[in-house]
Design a protein around this motif. Structure first.
Motif, mmCIF file in Angstrom:
data_model
loop_
_atom_site.group_PDB
_atom_site.id
_atom_site.type_symbol
_atom_site.label_atom_id
_atom_site.label_comp_id
_atom_site.label_asym_id
_atom_site.label_seq_id
_atom_site.Cartn_x
_atom_site.Cartn_y
_atom_site.Cartn_z
ATOM 1 N N ASP A 191 0.861 -1.177 0.000
ATOM 2 C CA ASP A 191 0.000 0.000 0.000
ATOM 3 C C ASP A 191 0.903 1.235 0.000
ATOM 4 N N THR A 210 0.569 4.161 0.799
ATOM 5 C CA THR A 210 0.445 5.060 1.951
ATOM 6 C C THR A 210 0.904 4.403 3.247
ATOM 7 N N ARG A 211 1.275 3.143 3.196
ATOM 8 C CA ARG A 211 1.721 2.438 4.395
ATOM 9 C C ARG A 211 3.100 1.800 4.151
ATOM 10 N N TYR A 222 6.639 7.249 4.544
ATOM 11 C CA TYR A 222 6.975 7.903 5.814
ATOM 12 C C TYR A 222 8.184 8.840 5.666
ATOM 13 N N ALA A 227 2.122 4.027 10.830
ATOM 14 C CA ALA A 227 1.392 3.622 9.625
ATOM 15 C C ALA A 227 2.281 2.899 8.623
ATOM 16 N N CYS A 228 3.590 3.044 8.757
ATOM 17 C CA CYS A 228 4.487 2.408 7.793
ATOM 18 C C CYS A 228 4.818 0.973 8.171
ATOM 19 N N THR A 279 3.490 -2.928 9.043
ATOM 20 C CA THR A 279 2.395 -3.857 8.766
ATOM 21 C C THR A 279 2.563 -5.116 9.605
#
Length: 449
Positions: free
Chosen positions: A322, A324-325, A330, A340-341, A343
């Motif tokens: 993703d 954005t992740r 970041y 958010a970075c 998973t």
């Protein structure tokens, strides 16, 4: 100082066989070239020879007994043989051939238990052989009367003009010998190249040639284990959690994990950098399996893909990236959330930081301080933080990130990179990292096939 001496105990049979298979086309080309050269040389140097022959019978004029006649004529035949092969006869033939030089050979052979002998004349020209032998036939009566008054010679088979060379060019007969010699010489040449290639072929060679501690040797493991993977050519990395992976590969990775954990606990280290000198040495696979092995021991593990040029961890674990992740998002966005970075990979029990290739300057991403801040934050959240970095020959990213790690390990693929390049990479890594724990000899074939 690096020892470049060749030791037979440091030769990997698999590597030698693989070198031969890769260079089979060279062996084939050399065999074809050898056959062509042999054929051309043989035809260029070939001188045909033509042989004309006549058969003589020796008999005694006044012999009454058949036995005595045979005994006497056999003795006479022996004398005649010596005369026919003498220089006297050659000189007489040459005198009667004023227009042509006689460079042939005269041979005489007796037929055992008989009073017969065969005279052959061999020369490069069929006409010369025939003419010379006819002169022998024309003069044999003079020779007979000169040697024995009671002996007579009789021609029972007249000479004929030879039409076929007596020394035919039999190339096919020698082809097997030429091929065997070509294979042997090309094989010796390929073996010499393999021996002179200054790479790390075995663990023993690694300990002797590399200026660092050999942590562990990881056995070779096929990437595509299933028919589906082979058909799709996914080139899937071997993970120790797969039920299809061999026991040796799993044990090697678990052993590496134990060695690193012992080293890190003893020195209170948490951030481990994994890199290699060149591409395709398996550093990302080693980093992934190291994270899996530590997570299997209920350790809190965070694996960061810091290879912003060619990220691969999301492909290894088959996790869609993703935009954005990701770590890239970041580092490039000022207001991006560091949480958010990351998973969480519940299937394997660790956290993964995915990256993606970016067109921005990698140096600026390294120097903005955000990656260092993120790593410092993760130290407090995990037992171990593993950093997968780009190869050192590709860029200086690994050296820049090494300043943020506690220790570093270098992954060296067996029989791949030159020994000097591996030692140079270790020296560069030592200048940046607080410590180089050692190196891993990866993808080592323990069997010939």
């Amino acid at each position: 100082m690096q020892d470049k001496a060749i030791q037979l105990s440091e030769i990997n049979p698999h590597g030698l066989v693989k070198t031969f298979l890769k260079n089979l086309w060279i062996i084939g080309a050399l065999c074809v070239s050898a056959l062509l050269c042999y054929t051309s040389f043989s035809r260029m140097t070939y001188v045909p020879e033509y042989t004309s022959s006549a058969t003589f019978m020796v008999s005694a004029k006044d012999s009454t007994s058949a036995y005595n006649s045979l005994t006497t004529t056999q003795s006479m035949a022996t004398v005649f043989v010596e005369v026919f092969q003498s220089n006297v006869l050659r000189e007489k033939i040459q005198q009667q051939l004023p227009d042509q030089e006689f460079d042939g050979t005269i041979n005489v052979t007796t037929i055992p238990q008989t009073n017969l002998f065969i005279v052959t004349v061999t020369s490069p020209e069929p006409d010369l052989s025939f003419r010379a032998l006819n002169l022998v036939v024309d003069n044999y009566s003079d020779i007979s009367d000169y040697l024995f008054s009671n002996a007579q010679l009789e021609v029972i088979k007249d000479p004929v003009v030879p039409v076929v060379p007596s020394n035919p060019l039999e190339l096919r007969k020698h082809y097997p010998v030429v091929l065997i010699l070509a294979v042997f010489l090309s094989g010796a040449w390929i073996t010499g190249l393999y021996l002179l290639r200054d790479t790390v072929k075995t663990p023993k060679a690694a300990r002797r040639k590399i200026d660092a501690r050999l942590l562990r040797t990881i056995a070779h493991e096929e990437k595509n284990k299933t028919l589906r993977a082979k058909w799709r050519r996914k080139n899937t990395a071997p993970l120790i959690t797969s039920p299809l992976i061999s026991r040796h590969f799993i044990e090697d990775n678990l052993s590496l994990c134990s060695a690193l954990e012992y080293h890190a606990r003893k020195r209170k280290q948490k951030v481990i950098l994994v890199t290699s000198v060149g591409e395709n040495e398996g550093k990302s696979t080693v980093a992934a399996n190291l994270a899996l092995a530590m997570a299997g021991k209920n350790r809190r593990v965070i694996l960061l893909d810091c290879d912003f040029r060619k990220p691969s961890l999301h492909k290894i674990f088959e996790i869609p990236a993703d935009p954005t992740r990701t770590l890239t998002h970041y580092l490039t966005q000022e207001d991006a959330d560091p949480e958010a970075c990351l998973t969480p990979v519940k299937k394997y029990g660790f956290t993964l930081g995915i990256s993606q290739n970016t067109g921005r300057s990698i140096t600026k991403l390294m120097n903005n301080g955000k990656l260092s801040q993120l790593i410092d934050t993760l130290r407090t959240q995990a037992d171990y933080v593993i950093l997968d970095t780009p190869p050192m020959l590709a860029a200086a990213d690994a050296e820049n990130i090494a300043t943020m790690a506690d220790t570093a390990i270098l992954v060296a693929r067996a029989d791949f990179m030159p020994t000097a390049s591996i030692n140079t990479g270790l020296d560069r890594l030592r200048q940046s990292s607080p410590e180089v724990c050692g190196f891993v000899l990866n993808n080592y074939h323990t069997t010939v096939w």
